[in-house]
Design an enzyme around this catalytic site. Structure first.
Site, mmCIF file in Angstrom:
data_model
loop_
_atom_site.group_PDB
_atom_site.id
_atom_site.type_symbol
_atom_site.label_atom_id
_atom_site.label_comp_id
_atom_site.label_asym_id
_atom_site.label_seq_id
_atom_site.Cartn_x
_atom_site.Cartn_y
_atom_site.Cartn_z
ATOM 1 N N THR A 188 0.810 -1.219 0.000
ATOM 2 C CA THR A 188 0.000 0.000 0.000
ATOM 3 C C THR A 188 0.842 1.267 0.000
ATOM 4 O OG1 THR A 188 -1.762 -1.144 1.139
ATOM 5 C CG2 THR A 188 -1.752 1.234 1.351
ATOM 6 N N ASP A 193 1.947 -6.886 -4.227
ATOM 7 C CA ASP A 193 1.179 -6.947 -2.985
ATOM 8 C C ASP A 193 1.861 -8.021 -2.138
ATOM 9 O OD1 ASP A 193 -2.103 -6.491 -2.130
ATOM 10 O OD2 ASP A 193 -0.950 -8.077 -1.146
ATOM 11 N N SER A 214 0.884 -10.169 -0.211
ATOM 12 C CA SER A 214 0.232 -11.480 -0.163
ATOM 13 C C SER A 214 0.820 -12.406 -1.225
ATOM 14 C CB SER A 214 -1.278 -11.337 -0.366
ATOM 15 O OG SER A 214 -1.797 -10.506 0.643
ATOM 16 N N THR A 258 1.964 -4.657 4.291
ATOM 17 C CA THR A 258 1.872 -5.031 5.703
ATOM 18 C C THR A 258 1.441 -6.487 5.911
ATOM 19 O OG1 THR A 258 -0.395 -4.197 5.807
ATOM 20 C CG2 THR A 258 1.350 -2.679 6.465
ATOM 21 N N ARG A 301 -0.428 -24.926 15.987
ATOM 22 C CA ARG A 301 -0.932 -23.833 16.830
ATOM 23 C C ARG A 301 -1.934 -24.433 17.822
ATOM 24 N NH1 ARG A 301 -3.767 -19.891 14.484
ATOM 25 N NH2 ARG A 301 -3.023 -18.353 15.971
ATOM 26 N N THR A 311 1.718 -21.530 20.681
ATOM 27 C CA THR A 311 0.378 -21.212 21.190
ATOM 28 C C THR A 311 -0.438 -20.332 20.228
ATOM 29 O OG1 THR A 311 -0.889 -20.175 22.965
ATOM 30 C CG2 THR A 311 1.285 -19.255 22.548
ATOM 31 N N CYS A 343 -2.464 -18.226 21.418
ATOM 32 C CA CYS A 343 -2.619 -16.946 22.129
ATOM 33 C C CYS A 343 -1.610 -15.943 21.572
ATOM 34 C CB CYS A 343 -2.345 -17.126 23.622
ATOM 35 S SG CYS A 343 -3.457 -18.268 24.407
#
Ligand code: ASP
Length: 349
Positions: free
Chosen positions: A18, A62, A64, A94, A251, A282, A284
């Protein structure tokens, strides 16, 4: 501070994302930014009084669409320009920035100069852009030296809004906030406000003075497996039997827990016995795997799953790619997954 009387020499590597968009003054349409005219388009950069050069991906992508081929291109750009610049700023989308930062941290062994990755949530051509500030702060961080005149940052870091983070400790945490990145298990490398105040005690320092060594082989035969209540043995078996699979980041729940029924653990143990390296990470966003805390975590350890401690998922998967890419055996990979190679995890011993 930047070195006195010497203009810092910084190379910007523009990969896309971006940040690289600018509004065409006549048509008002967003179009890829021509980085060959960087200083003309971001006039504030002149105020820095640095020597800045730039190279760019052609075409810009991009993030991705990033993959190990692109990581290699970035690593190669750094390697072939390493002696000519004080620091490097990578402009990157990002979405997968934390993966690229993690991958580069492993690929650039003995890195002794700043590699600062940044991007933005709004294109650099938008009135409210965060891109201009992120780019300028990243350049300042890359030019910063310590009291001995040596580079302050000697690692791959992400600069985003008011956070400077170790690259292999970072994750993208927001799709729309200007503060889009966090490093939940490691302190910020600097406090970025009116001034840039580095937390010198948490900056990474190599223990040797060897020359930069770039590792280009990243083995893609890895996968990320996210557990969820109700995951079936068939799904588990299918994923762990993916042809060519060598490493899995699993995970798990909480402090590294999973279902503890016999069907589940025997499927895991069977894959481990076939030589698949499974790393427990994890789900989390904060905290660490602690396999000894509950029976449900202990069962995984007994099945041969190794603990990733507090490593991020992004760092764990790229570390597996790097270690297998070095041609290591499953036994060696298991060993190094439990070492911190470049500050990517906390080792309590
Ligand atoms: N999709 C974009 C990318 O990652 C998003 C961004 O740059 O913020 O390239």
């Amino acid at each position: 501070m930047p070195k006195e009387n010497v203009r810092p020499h910084i190379l910007i590597i523009y990969t896309g994302g971006t940040i690289g968009m600018i509004e065409d003054i006549e048509t008002k349409v967003l179009k890829p930014f021509d980085f060959s005219h960087l200083i003309d388009n971001v006039p504030k950069i002149k105020m820095l009084n640095y020597d800045i050069e730039n190279i760019q991906f052609n075409p810009p992508i991009d993030s991705s669409n990033m993959n190990p081929v692109h990581w290699r291109q970035i690593a190669h750009a750094i390697e072939s320009n390493y002696d000519s610049y004080d620091g490097f700023v990578i402009l990157h989308g990002t979405d997968t920035m934390a993966y690229t930062a993690s991958a580069l941290s492993f690929m650039l062994e003995n890195l002794n100069k700043p590699v600062i990755i940044t991007g933005s949530q709004l294109p650099i051509g938008e009135v409210r852009t965060d891109g201009e500030e992120n780019l300028i702060t990243a350049l300042q961080v890359a030019a910063h030296t310590d009291s001995k005149g040596e580079a302050m940052v000697r690692e791959v870091a992400i600069l985003f809004e008011n956070h400077l983070l170790r690259g292999n400790r970072s994750s993208k945490v927001s799709a729309d906030n200007f503060n889009a990145f966090l490093s939940n298990n490691y302190p910020d490398l600097a406090n970025i406000g009116l001034d840039i105040n580095f937390n010198e005690t948490v900056l990474y320092r190599t223990t040797n003075n060897r020359p930069l060594m770039v590792h280009n082989n990243m083995d893609p035969n890895v996968l990320i497996l996210t557990l969820f209540p109700g995951i079936t043995k068939e799904i588990l078996q299918h994923q762990l039997s993916t042809p060519g699979i060598k490493g899995v980041v699993m995970r798990t729940f909480g402090a590294g827990n999973s279902p503890s029924d016999q069907q589940f653990t025997s499927t895991i143990a069977e894959a481990v016995n076939r030589g698949v390296v499974i790393v427990n990470v994890t789900q989390c966003s904060t905290g660490s795997v602690n396999s000894n805390l509950y029976d449900t975590g202990d069962a995984l350890a007994k099945a041969g799953v190794i603990s990733g401690n507090d490593i991020t998922c992004e760092a764990a998967i790229t570390k597996l790619m790097y270690l297998f890419g070095m041609g290591m055996s499953p036994k060696q990979v298991k060993k190094y997954m439990q070492y911190s190679i470049c500050g990517e995890m906390t080792i309590n011993n």
